[in-house]
Structures are given as C-alpha cells and as structure tokens.
Design an enzyme around this catalytic site. Structure first.
Site, short mmCIF file in Angstrom:
data_model
loop_
_atom_site.label_atom_id
_atom_site.label_comp_id
_atom_site.label_asym_id
_atom_site.label_seq_id
_atom_site.Cartn_x
_atom_site.Cartn_y
_atom_site.Cartn_z
N TYR A 18 40.42 37.33 40.87
CA TYR A 18 39.95 38.31 39.88
C TYR A 18 40.29 37.84 38.47
O TYR A 18 39.43 37.83 37.57
CB TYR A 18 40.59 39.67 40.17
CG TYR A 18 40.13 40.77 39.23
CD1 TYR A 18 38.85 41.30 39.33
CD2 TYR A 18 40.99 41.29 38.27
CE1 TYR A 18 38.43 42.32 38.48
CE2 TYR A 18 40.59 42.31 37.43
CZ TYR A 18 39.31 42.82 37.53
OH TYR A 18 38.90 43.82 36.69
N SER B 108 38.78 41.89 31.72
CA SER B 108 39.90 42.72 32.12
C SER B 108 41.15 42.20 31.44
O SER B 108 41.22 41.04 31.03
CB SER B 108 40.07 42.65 33.65
OG SER B 108 41.33 43.15 34.06
#
Length: 258
Positions: A157, A144
């Site tokens: 995350y 990401s």
C-alpha cells in the site's frame, strides 16, 4: 462559491467505496455529471441512485481497472456518450494488508500494484489524451500518509501510494501548458462514523485507529467529506493555477510535535 463544474463530466474510480462515494456526491452537488465507476456494480448503482434522488446526474459503471482492454473500451464508450471525461479521480485502491515484508504475501503485493498503481495508469492513459485535446482537465490522485511517510506493515500500500505522487507530478508537467492540472491528496485515516468518538471509546472499537488519533494534533480522525471538499476545489476553475501539489488532509499528523 461556484466551482464552475456544471458542464463537466467527472469519473471517480472506486466510486462505490467510502471516500469515492463522497467524492461523487460532492462533485455532483457542484453540478458535475458523475460517473461512479467500480468493480462492484451494486455499490456503484447505490451511490448513483442516491445522487439522482438528490437531483444530481450520475451513472453507475462496472469496470475492472486491472484489465487494460476493458478500461479502454469502457472509457471510449463513456467519452462518446458524455462528450469527454473532464475530471478524473484516481481513488480505487486496496488497503487491507498488514504484514511485515519478511512475511509478506507475493500475491497481495501483485494485487495491490495492479489495482492501486497500474489501475490508475490504465484509466488515466485512456482519458488524458482527450483532456489535452480539449485543453481542460483535472486529475486528482488519492495517495495517503502511508505513501508520504511510510506505513508499518503496509509495504504494498505504501509503495503504490508513494508511486502515485510521482505519477501525479509527471501528469502535471505533461498537462501544464494544455489547461490540464494534476494534484495528489494524502489523507490521514478518514472514517466519519468514528471521527467524533473520544479516543478512549475509539480504543474499544479499533486500537490501531486510536493510536493514530492520539498521534494527530487535532486528536481525532478525519471524515470522508474532509477529503471530498478538497477534491471539489482542486477540480474547480478557481484551482486552475494549482498543479503538481501533494496536499495533506491529516489533522496535522505529519507535523513534528512534542
């Protein structure tokens, strides 16, 4: 262009989710036999059913990636049934936590590490030896922009997605002389249902997404297909000399601009 996936078996983790399901559809459209693997069997069955209705080949499989023994048993059965997993898309992840580290919940950290990172390790550990033995394989790890650049309020995350970059590069080194490639995709926010909205309308739906769209040179969010089409290419015969790379699907948000 023929991507050469007609005789390949692809396993997509988190295959019942937004990005994972599109990965499954695109890989199936390219001729791969797709294993839609998800902890949510209903979601996996829905995606597999769509693919079968469209003329593709897909199987819905329920599996908890955090249970190493279950992963090993599931992959072992799949390898026996299909003749071997040729393509692995490490897509499954949790991305629902938004809190600064001083207020972060320890259980959320542990959960995200176990799913986003250790889950990817567990399934890769199960399929990678077969790829090496057959001297052909493709691994795509879904990172990401938060893993590449950091993400405010996304400590677990961001950390796990950053770790997948090193994970993917290491796999590339280990598979380089055995016909196995490994690459990493780092998307921006991708939500097809919102991608075409003017930023003013997006502001009304989700101010956080609108802020990201404003910071993106293309001035919009991406779509799941933007990611899935790149996945298909990285899994293709044409991408046989591409390995160890981190490829952004970002609309240019990672560019320095005024």
């Amino acid at each position: 262009m023929d991507f050469g996936l007609d005789d390949r078996t692809a396993l997509v983790t988190g295959g019942g989710g937004r990005i994972g399901s599109e990965d499954c559809r695109v890989l199936a459209a390219e001729g791969a036999e797709v294993i839609v693997l998800d902890v949510d069997l209903d979601a996996a069955e829905e995606v597999a059913g769509e693919i079968e209705t469209s003329g593709g080949t897909a199987h819905a499989v329920e599996c908890d990636l955090t249970d190493r023994e279950e992963v090993a048993d599931t992959v072992g059965a799949l390898e026996e049934e299909t003749g071997g997993v040729d393509i692995l898309i490490n897509n499954a992840a949790m991305v629902d936590a938004r809190s600064q580290v001083k207020d972060y919940d320890d259980e959320t950290w542990d959960r995200d590490v176990s799913i986003n990172l250790t889950g990817a390790y567990n399934v890769t550990r199960a399929v990678f030896p077969g790829m090496l033995e057959r001297e052909w394989g493709r691994v795509v790890n879904m990172s990401s922009m938060a893993g590449w650049q950091g993400g405010f309020g996304q400590i677990s995350y961001s950390a796990t997605k950053a770790a997948l970059i090193g994970f993917g590069k290491t796999l590339a080194l280990e598979g380089a002389q055995r016909g196995v490639t490994s690459n990493v995709i780092a998307p921006n926010i991708v939500v097809e249902a919102l991608a075409d909205l003017p930023i003013e309308q997006l502001e009304e739906v989700d101010p956080y997404f609108a802020r990201i769209a404003r910071a993106t040179p293309m001035r919009r969010l991406g779509t799941e297909a933007d990611v899935a089409n790149l996945v298909a290419f990285l899994c293709s015969e044409q991408a046989n000399y591409v390995t160890g790379q981190v490829v952004g699907v970002t609309g240019g948000i990672d560019l320095f601009s005024f």
